[in-house]
Write an enzyme that holds these catalytic residues in place. Structure first.
Site, PDB file in Angstrom:
ATOM      1  N   ASP A 101      -5.680  -3.220  -2.986  1.00 30.36           N
ATOM      2  CA  ASP A 101      -7.098  -3.578  -3.430  1.00 30.36           C
ATOM      3  C   ASP A 101      -6.897  -4.279  -5.135  1.00 30.36           C
ATOM      4  OD1 ASP A 101      -8.229  -2.273  -1.647  1.00 30.36           O
ATOM      5  OD2 ASP A 101      -9.153  -1.014  -2.494  1.00 30.36           O
ATOM      6  N   ASN A 107       0.276  -1.039   0.031  1.00 35.14           N
ATOM      7  CA  ASN A 107      -0.291   0.298  -0.112  1.00 35.14           C
ATOM      8  C   ASN A 107       1.024   1.242  -0.091  1.00 35.14           C
ATOM      9  OD1 ASN A 107      -2.361  -1.285   0.036  1.00 35.14           O
ATOM     10  ND2 ASN A 107      -2.865  -1.265   1.815  1.00 35.14           N
ATOM     11  N   GLU A 141      -6.006  -7.644   5.324  1.00 27.47           N
ATOM     12  CA  GLU A 141      -5.126  -9.078   4.366  1.00 27.47           C
ATOM     13  C   GLU A 141      -5.523 -10.310   5.070  1.00 27.47           C
ATOM     14  OE1 GLU A 141      -1.525  -6.804   6.758  1.00 27.47           O
ATOM     15  OE2 GLU A 141      -3.625  -6.729   6.132  1.00 27.47           O
TER      16      GLU A 141
END
Length: 620
Positions: free
Chosen positions: A480, A471, A506
């Protein structure tokens, strides 16, 4: 020349007549008819009181009168041929309408009987019977019979039988009569024992006799595919049951409609009980087969412009028919016709009908009908029925099927809508996997099932290694995409009866029913290698860590808690590993493509918590 006709009056008047003895007059007056005697000169020699009263004369007046003065010119002219016949020695009998002394028209039956002595006619006796009531009754009966005929002819789906006390048919009329195998000409004037076939007369006789006794009797009879309701009852005349009548009404459509509503109520009940769409479709197929009395019925869902899936079939899907259908627009199939036109269709399969027709013919089917099912305005699929007879499916059945489909689509639409809402509420939008809420429900069900059956249950908790770095480096949108791809790879290694859910962030959870810890550990390893073996686009290679626990090893805590502890063990052991709660094992080398990631993984060990004792660990 002298005219000696008896119609000429004897101007000299009648000769003196003897008085009628009192006993003879009493006998004559006891006869319920008009009795008189006329000589060859047509003068009255004898008349009872009824005869005198009819013509309005006293006995002493009528005695000796000429017939012309009694009957009048008009009646005499009408009766003249019969008078001449009687004087010629021939008995005469005829009907005549007369007007009595009160001016009322009366219907009579008249008999002239010659009085012959020594071969010569001396006169003739007259017997006049008043049959007015009988004539009027006959007319009323005829009028009623005409009404019965008109009723039977005008009302669809009805026939009428009128029978007398001898069980003889007086009327047999109606559009539906020939459905029973009879024609009007065969029945009218015949007794039921002489004309009805088989044991039908014995079956009907007690019902007919009950009707003649004044009772109403009802029963039903099945003729082919039609059902009739018959009612036998009395027909009254002068407050007496003079005849009986049977009215038969075709109630097939009413019964079928009743069955349809009962079926829809059953389907609606299943919808209200939150039955699955597949269960609803199975019930619809079974109900349609029963309603239409065909060999097979099915609910089909269109999955594309030239593809469909048989969702449910009653009876079960035959081996000659594939559940997933690929068809051409030209295939001669009722379901294909619906898919192409969106309208109800009826077909009779031919050898040149294409692949869809060929599959149906291979199963012995010769004709079919289908009607569209629309959900939220779009063509969803079709409900179909098939027969092994070329005449087993008719246009009338297709029309009824279309009406039924319109009602069924409401139930299917409601079920689909509810399923969509449930899926939205229990599905993770990003990964398409069940969410935490759905997982908890599945977990409770599987734990209870394992305990009741005494079977194994295992859980795997999986976590993407260093996902925060993805991220931070590539952005949350790329993160995503990675999550969705990880979910897809996990689904690919899981079996159909197993549950893979996104637990949050996650982290993923994998439930494996009827699987012990060792099998679950090997399954987790397959998942770990599936993740590590292929790069994730620009992100490159990633790894996961997994914790495994069997329900039998989780006595000290919940199944997921213990699997989570094993996950921490794998994290603390260097990541890209699989650990089993309560067991230890030698380390296993990771997939080669993921080794470059292992050094990076070591840097984050301290942030992932302390290792639990006693965990079996596989990995780098």
């Amino acid at each position: 020349m002298t005219n000696r006709s008896p119609l000429n009056r004897d101007d000299a008047g009648p000769s003196p007549l003897p008085e009628i003895p009192a006993q003879l007059r009493a006998v004559l007056n006891g006869i319920p008819a008009l009795v008189g005697y006329w000589d060859t000169g047509l003068r009255n020699r004898l008349a009872n009181d009824a005869y005198c009263e009819w013509f309005g004369f006293a006995p002493q007046q009528l005695h000796g009168m000429h017939v012309r003065d009694v009957l009048g010119e008009t009646v005499l002219e009408a009766n003249l041929p019969h008078i001449e016949g009687a004087l010629a020695g021939k008995r005469q009998q005829f009907d005549r309408t007369l007007v009595d002394a009160a001016g009322q028209s009366r219907f009579t039956e008249v008999t002239y009987t010659p009085d012959t002595q020594d071969g010569a006619v001396q006169g003739f006796f007259v017997l006049v019977t008043d049959i007015t009531e009988r004539v009027l009754a006959d007319r009323r009966r005829q009028r009623d019979m005409d009404r019965y005929r008109a009723l039977a002819r005008s009302v669809p789906g009805v026939f009428v039988l009128l029978f007398d006390a001898e069980l003889r048919y007086l009327i047999a009329e109606g559009q539906e009569l020939e459905t029973f195998g009879y024609r009007r000409e065969e029945l009218e004037g015949q007794r039921i024992q002489d004309v009805l076939k088989g044991n039908l007369a014995s079956e009907l006789e007690p019902r007919y006799l009950a009707a003649l006794a004044g009772r109403e009797v009802s029963w039903s009879r099945q003729i082919g595919h039609r059902t009739y309701r018959l009612n036998a009852g009395p027909v009254y005349s002068d407050d007496e049951a003079a005849a009986g009548m049977v009215v038969a009404v075709d109630i097939t459509e009413r019964l079928q409609q009743q069955k349809v509503w009962e079926a829809l109520h059953e389907i609606a009940t299943e919808v209200a009980r939150n039955a699955a769409p597949a269960a609803i479709s199975e019930r619809v197929a079974a109900i349609v087969r029963d309603l239409f009395n065909v060999d097979s019925a099915a609910v089909v869902r269109f999955t594309g412009a030239s593809s469909a899936e048989i969702v449910a079939m009653a009876p079960t899907l035959p081996p000659t028919l594939s559940r997933r259908q690929i068809f051409a627009p030209t295939d001669e199939s009722a379901t294909v016709r619906v898919a192409v036109t969106g309208k109800p269709a009826l077909v009779r399969y031919r050898a040149e009908g294409g692949q869809a027709a060929e599959q149906m013919r291979a199963g012995g089917f010769q004709s079919a009908a289908a009607a569209p099912i629309r959900v939220r305005g779009s063509l969803w699929g079709a409900v179909s029925l098939t027969s092994k007879s070329r005449t087993g499916v008719t246009e009338a059945m297709m029309e009824r099927l279309a009406q039924f489909a319109e009602l069924v689509e409401i139930a299917i639409g409601n079920t689909e809508a509810r399923t969509d809402l449930e899926q939205q509420a229990t599905t993770d939008a990003l990964s398409g996997l069940p969410n935490r809420r759905a997982l908890e429900r599945h977990l409770a069900e599987h734990v209870a099932q394992a305990r009741s059956r005494g079977t194994s249950l295992s859980a795997v908790v999986l976590d993407i290694d260093h996902f925060k770095r993805v991220n931070d480096t590539h952005g949350h949108l790329t993160g995503d995409v990675v999550l969705a791809e990880v979910a897809a790879r996990l689904r690919a290694v899981a079996r159909a009866e197993e549950i893979v859910a996104r637990f949050g962030g996650e982290e993923f959870v994998w439930l494996l029913p009827e699987t012990d810890g060792a099998e679950a550990l090997r399954a987790a390893e397959r998942a770990r290698k599936a993740i590590a073996s292929e790069p994730f686009g620009e992100v490159g290679f990633l790894t996961i860590s997994a914790g495994v626990c069997e329900q039998g090893d989780a006595a000290a805590g919940s199944l997921l808690d213990c699997a989570d502890r094993a996950l921490y063990e794998a994290k603390n052991g260097g990541r890209n590993r699989t650990s089993r709660y309560g067991h230890a094992s030698p380390a296993v080398q990771p997939a080669p493509a993921a080794q470059a990631q292992n050094g990076q993984a070591q840097n984050g060990q301290a942030r992932d918590g302390q290792a639990r004792d006693g965990a079996e660990t596989l990995g780098a």
